[in-house]
Enzyme design. Structure first.
Site, mmCIF file in Angstrom:
data_model
loop_
_atom_site.group_PDB
_atom_site.id
_atom_site.type_symbol
_atom_site.label_atom_id
_atom_site.label_comp_id
_atom_site.label_asym_id
_atom_site.label_seq_id
_atom_site.Cartn_x
_atom_site.Cartn_y
_atom_site.Cartn_z
ATOM 1 N N SER A 86 54.507 -46.513 23.619
ATOM 2 C CA SER A 86 53.603 -47.067 24.625
ATOM 3 C C SER A 86 52.177 -46.553 24.446
ATOM 4 O O SER A 86 51.967 -45.438 23.952
ATOM 5 C CB SER A 86 54.115 -46.640 26.005
ATOM 6 N N TYR A 125 56.042 -40.236 31.883
ATOM 7 C CA TYR A 125 56.493 -41.391 31.101
ATOM 8 C C TYR A 125 55.872 -41.351 29.690
ATOM 9 O O TYR A 125 56.582 -41.394 28.677
ATOM 10 C CB TYR A 125 56.121 -42.684 31.831
ATOM 11 N N LYS A 152 57.623 -40.540 25.835
ATOM 12 C CA LYS A 152 57.506 -41.448 24.680
ATOM 13 C C LYS A 152 56.945 -40.686 23.480
ATOM 14 O O LYS A 152 57.398 -40.845 22.344
ATOM 15 C CB LYS A 152 56.595 -42.637 25.028
ATOM 16 N N ARG A 181 45.293 -45.938 41.450
ATOM 17 C CA ARG A 181 46.573 -45.233 41.302
ATOM 18 C C ARG A 181 46.342 -44.028 40.402
ATOM 19 O O ARG A 181 45.612 -44.127 39.400
ATOM 20 C CB ARG A 181 47.618 -46.155 40.666
HETATM 21 N N1 LIG Z 1 56.509 -53.709 29.771
HETATM 22 C C1 LIG Z 1 55.460 -53.119 29.189
HETATM 23 O O1 LIG Z 1 54.298 -53.526 29.377
HETATM 24 C C2 LIG Z 1 55.671 -51.945 28.254
HETATM 25 C C3 LIG Z 1 54.534 -51.316 27.714
HETATM 26 C C4 LIG Z 1 54.738 -50.244 26.828
HETATM 27 C C5 LIG Z 1 56.006 -49.849 26.478
HETATM 28 N N2 LIG Z 1 57.085 -50.470 27.025
HETATM 29 C C6 LIG Z 1 58.432 -50.029 26.632
HETATM 30 O O2 LIG Z 1 59.188 -51.168 26.224
HETATM 31 C C7 LIG Z 1 60.559 -50.982 26.518
HETATM 32 C C8 LIG Z 1 61.086 -52.158 27.300
HETATM 33 O O3 LIG Z 1 60.325 -52.308 28.494
HETATM 34 P P1 LIG Z 1 60.613 -53.495 29.512
HETATM 35 O O4 LIG Z 1 59.350 -53.760 30.235
HETATM 36 O O5 LIG Z 1 61.297 -54.601 28.810
HETATM 37 O O6 LIG Z 1 61.610 -52.774 30.536
HETATM 38 P P2 LIG Z 1 62.992 -53.272 31.168
HETATM 39 O O7 LIG Z 1 63.278 -52.352 32.306
HETATM 40 O O8 LIG Z 1 62.947 -54.739 31.439
HETATM 41 O O9 LIG Z 1 64.033 -53.010 29.994
HETATM 42 C C9 LIG Z 1 64.643 -51.766 29.753
HETATM 43 C C10 LIG Z 1 66.122 -52.022 29.532
HETATM 44 O O10 LIG Z 1 66.765 -50.785 29.199
HETATM 45 C C11 LIG Z 1 68.006 -50.720 29.911
HETATM 46 N N3 LIG Z 1 68.345 -49.283 29.991
HETATM 47 C C12 LIG Z 1 67.615 -48.271 30.525
HETATM 48 N N4 LIG Z 1 68.247 -47.085 30.373
HETATM 49 C C13 LIG Z 1 69.416 -47.349 29.709
HETATM 50 C C14 LIG Z 1 70.484 -46.553 29.235
HETATM 51 N N5 LIG Z 1 70.519 -45.218 29.407
HETATM 52 N N6 LIG Z 1 71.503 -47.158 28.562
HETATM 53 C C15 LIG Z 1 71.511 -48.503 28.353
HETATM 54 N N7 LIG Z 1 70.507 -49.311 28.783
HETATM 55 C C16 LIG Z 1 69.474 -48.737 29.460
HETATM 56 C C17 LIG Z 1 67.732 -51.421 31.227
HETATM 57 O O11 LIG Z 1 68.906 -51.881 31.867
HETATM 58 C C18 LIG Z 1 66.833 -52.569 30.772
HETATM 59 O O12 LIG Z 1 67.573 -53.725 30.421
HETATM 60 C C19 LIG Z 1 60.666 -49.646 27.241
HETATM 61 O O13 LIG Z 1 61.033 -48.664 26.308
HETATM 62 C C20 LIG Z 1 59.244 -49.412 27.737
HETATM 63 O O14 LIG Z 1 58.979 -48.033 27.889
HETATM 64 C C21 LIG Z 1 56.957 -51.497 27.914
#
Ligand SMILES: NC(=O)c1ccc[n+]([C@@H]2O[C@H](COP(=O)([O-])OP(=O)(O)OC[C@H]3O[C@@H](n4cnc5c(N)ncnc54)[C@H](O)[C@@H]3O)[C@@H](O)[C@H]2O)c1
Length: 322
Positions: free
Chosen positions: A116, A140, A144, A280
């Site tokens: 991230s 967070y 990462k 925030r």
């Molecule tokens: N959304 C963003 O803008 C963004 C930005 C930077 C990084 N990220 C990273 O991208 C990734 C996905 O983000 P997202 O927005 O799709 O989030 P999300 O919450 O939609 O997806 C995360 C998924 O991981 C699953 N999960 C969590 N812990 C688990 C575990 N211990 N075992 C099995 N499954 C588990 C959840 O059920 C979920 O389906 C994450 O690693 C997040 O940190 C997201």
């Protein structure tokens, strides 16, 4: 490649799993559905469970002869990480190390990790290159970064090909409108703005006194289809045995909160009321990526960079749900 995709029932994971399968990879999803949705993984081989369950994942890797892991599952809310840091260390570091160990033991030697922009903290300069100092301002981002460093130290001894993809602000919905953002609580701007467009409830603008042209925070929005393509390229071009690499994924252009709301008014044709709220904690004024490394080394070119196109895809998804 035969791939284990963690978090494939999540927002970004659902898009990535579809893209990898379309590119000819074999995909098995592990997701505990804690924040994901079964429908996001519809049509996939979905194993519901914890990615750190050594018996479950070890057996899966052996039976399916898994060659690579795309690790997207995580706890991913900045504010929540400030309140429950231990949970973030547990899921994003301790359990992720368990996954790495099990996968490597069963012969998977490629590891693509969802990192991230939060690893950078308050930027000294924008656009931010990968060489920028990493000083996260919340647990967070710290977790990462810790896991990225762990991949670095494991690459040579395990002969691991590790790629960390530092996403900026993921947004938008799948091209066919079938898959989009559904977090609960939703903390991301685009879906919250579109909910305001749907329901007429005001959307909160956190901080209007930042040192930016209109006083609101600036972010780099990247379409999930472009993120998905970057994962394919990371696997096919970025993964080099014994090496850990990091790539920023963003468009290289930023939009303020008010610019996003204005663009959403144009796309939806709705008024979108606004509620001013304090900043925030830990939110930097501007986060904009330099993605030159991904362009040069992976040959990655975002195809959906226009803000209105990103919002339009999310709006089509929002309307399909109501
Ligand atoms: N959304 C963003 O803008 C963004 C930005 C930077 C990084 N990220 C990273 O991208 C990734 C996905 O983000 P997202 O927005 O799709 O989030 P999300 O919450 O939609 O997806 C995360 C998924 O991981 C699953 N999960 C969590 N812990 C688990 C575990 N211990 N075992 C099995 N499954 C588990 C959840 O059920 C979920 O389906 C994450 O690693 C997040 O940190 C997201």
């Amino acid at each position: 490649m035969r791939l284990l995709v963690t978090g494939g029932a999540g927002y970004i994971g659902g898009a990535v799993a579809r893209r990898l399968r379309a590119a000819g990879h074999e995909v098995v999803i592990v997701d505990d559905l804690s924040t994901g949705h079964r429908e996001a993984a519809a049509g996939f081989d979905l194993v519901v469970g914890d990615f750190a369950d050594e018996a479950l994942v070890g057996d899966l890797c052996a039976r399916r002869r898994i060659e690579g892991v795309v690790h997207m599952a995580a706890h991913c809310l900045v504010g929540e990480s400030m309140e429950r840091p231990a949970d973030y260390y547990e899921n994003n570091v301790t359990r992720s190390l368990a996954l790495l160990r099990v996968a490597a033991r069963s012969g998977a030697r490629t590891f693509v990790f969802s990192s991230s922009a939060a690893v950078y903290g308050e930027p000294e300069a924008t656009p931010i290159p990968e060489t920028h100092p990493t000083r996260p301002t919340n647990p967070y981002g710290e977790t990462k970064l810790v896991f990225e460093r762990a991949l670095h130290w494991h690459a040579a001894p395990l002969g691991l090909a590790a790629v960390s993809l530092r996403y900026f602000n993921a947004a938008g919905a799948a091209d066919d409108g079938t898959h989009g953002e559904r977090h609960d609580p939703e903390t991301h701007l685009v879906p919250n703005v579109l909910r305001a467009a749907s329901c007429g409830e005001p959307v909160a603008v956190f901080g209007d006194d930042y040192p930016t042209p209109d006083g609101t925070a600036i972010r780099d929005y990247i379409h999930i289809e472009d993120l998905a393509e970057a994962h394919r390229l990371a696997l096919e071009r970025g993964a080099v045995p014994g090496r850990a690499a990091s790539y920023n994924l963003g468009n290289g252009g930023g939009f303020s909160v008010l610019e996003v709301i204005e663009a959403a008014r144009r796309v939806t044709g709705r008024p979108i009321p606004v509620r001013r709220a304090p900043r925030r904690a830990g939110d930097p004024a501007a986060l904009v990526a330099s993605a030159d490394r991904a362009r040069l080394e992976l040959g990655w070119t975002p195809r959906h960079a226009a803000l209105e196109e990103i919002i339009d895809s999310a709006w089509r998804h929002e309307r399909s749900r109501r």
